[in-house]
Scaffold this motif. Structure first.
Motif, PDB file in Angstrom:
ATOM      1  N   MET A  76      -9.615  -1.796 -11.696  1.00 28.21           N
ATOM      2  CA  MET A  76      -8.348  -1.137 -11.416  1.00 28.21           C
ATOM      3  C   MET A  76      -7.648  -0.871 -12.747  1.00 28.21           C
ATOM      4  SD  MET A  76      -5.322  -2.338  -8.799  1.00 28.21           S
ATOM      5  CE  MET A  76      -6.426  -2.418  -7.420  1.00 28.21           C
ATOM      6  N   ALA A 117      -2.649   2.186 -11.725  1.00 25.18           N
ATOM      7  CA  ALA A 117      -2.817   1.750 -10.334  1.00 25.18           C
ATOM      8  C   ALA A 117      -2.126   0.406 -10.110  1.00 25.18           C
ATOM      9  CB  ALA A 117      -4.296   1.667  -9.980  1.00 25.18           C
ATOM     10  N   LEU A 118      -2.207  -0.486 -11.096  1.00 25.01           N
ATOM     11  CA  LEU A 118      -1.518  -1.779 -10.995  1.00 25.01           C
ATOM     12  C   LEU A 118      -0.005  -1.613 -10.950  1.00 25.01           C
ATOM     13  CD1 LEU A 118      -3.548  -4.097 -13.400  1.00 25.01           C
ATOM     14  CD2 LEU A 118      -3.293  -4.322 -10.927  1.00 25.01           C
ATOM     15  N   GLU A 140       1.608   0.998  -9.946  1.00 22.39           N
ATOM     16  CA  GLU A 140       1.938   1.603  -8.662  1.00 22.39           C
ATOM     17  C   GLU A 140       1.943   0.554  -7.541  1.00 22.39           C
ATOM     18  OE1 GLU A 140       0.017   4.993  -5.811  1.00 22.39           O
ATOM     19  OE2 GLU A 140       0.014   5.375  -7.974  1.00 22.39           O
ATOM     20  N   LYS A 141       0.985  -0.357  -7.563  1.00 22.60           N
ATOM     21  CA  LYS A 141       0.944  -1.423  -6.556  1.00 22.60           C
ATOM     22  C   LYS A 141       2.138  -2.367  -6.697  1.00 22.60           C
ATOM     23  CE  LYS A 141      -3.757  -1.794  -5.025  1.00 22.60           C
ATOM     24  NZ  LYS A 141      -3.540  -1.610  -3.608  1.00 22.60           N
ATOM     25  N   LEU A 176       5.139  -0.685  -5.229  1.00 23.39           N
ATOM     26  CA  LEU A 176       5.038  -0.719  -3.776  1.00 23.39           C
ATOM     27  C   LEU A 176       5.385  -2.113  -3.235  1.00 23.39           C
ATOM     28  CD1 LEU A 176       4.248   0.704  -1.122  1.00 23.39           C
ATOM     29  CD2 LEU A 176       1.896  -0.072  -1.551  1.00 23.39           C
ATOM     30  N   LEU A 177       4.881  -3.147  -3.869  1.00 25.58           N
ATOM     31  CA  LEU A 177       5.189  -4.521  -3.446  1.00 25.58           C
ATOM     32  C   LEU A 177       6.679  -4.823  -3.567  1.00 25.58           C
ATOM     33  CD1 LEU A 177       2.164  -6.477  -4.950  1.00 25.58           C
ATOM     34  CD2 LEU A 177       2.712  -6.210  -2.524  1.00 25.58           C
ATOM     35  N   HIS A 183       8.377  -3.122  -0.649  1.00 23.58           N
ATOM     36  CA  HIS A 183       8.120  -3.851   0.595  1.00 23.58           C
ATOM     37  C   HIS A 183       8.900  -5.167   0.629  1.00 23.58           C
ATOM     38  CE1 HIS A 183       4.092  -1.611   1.473  1.00 23.58           C
ATOM     39  NE2 HIS A 183       5.168  -0.876   1.678  1.00 23.58           N
TER      40      HIS A 183
END
Length: 112
Positions: A1, A5-6, A8-9, A12-13, A16
């Protein structure tokens, strides 16, 4: 990864996490909710608890010596807070969660 991408995650976390906090809404743990909202690390919370432990000892010693005004203790409390925190919100959330109740009840008297 890859790095993007990290990131972006993580974003997102975080989103959430904010939604989950809204879902639990009327939490019985307002101090811990504030910790999450302010993105404090475990070390920050441990330092806060240690700071309040020491201030609680100072409060009891000062009361035993006959002190009746504790504004310097309030100033010391504010100076030891994480930069993301405001004294008023911390005192209210600690009282609601019953953390350091005698100390916070006394410090509440000095809130603006």
């Amino acid at each position: 990864m890859n790095y993007d991408a990290l990131v972006e995650k993580i974003i997102l976390l975080e989103y959430h996490q904010k939604l989950l906090l809204k879902m639990i809404g009327d939490a019985k743990q307002p101090f811990y909710t504030m910790v999450i909202e302010k993105s404090l690390r475990e070390e920050d919370v441990v330092a806060f608890f240690n700071h309040c432990d020491q201030l609680s000892i100072d409060l009891e010693e000062q009361k035993a010596e006959g002190f009746v005004h504790f504004h310097p203790l309030f100033d010391k409390f504010k100076e030891g807070l994480h930069p993301n925190l405001r004294a008023e919100e911390v005192i209210k959330s600690c009282l609601a969660q019953q953390l350091f109740t005698p100390l916070m009840a006394e410090l509440r008297k000095y809130m603006n």
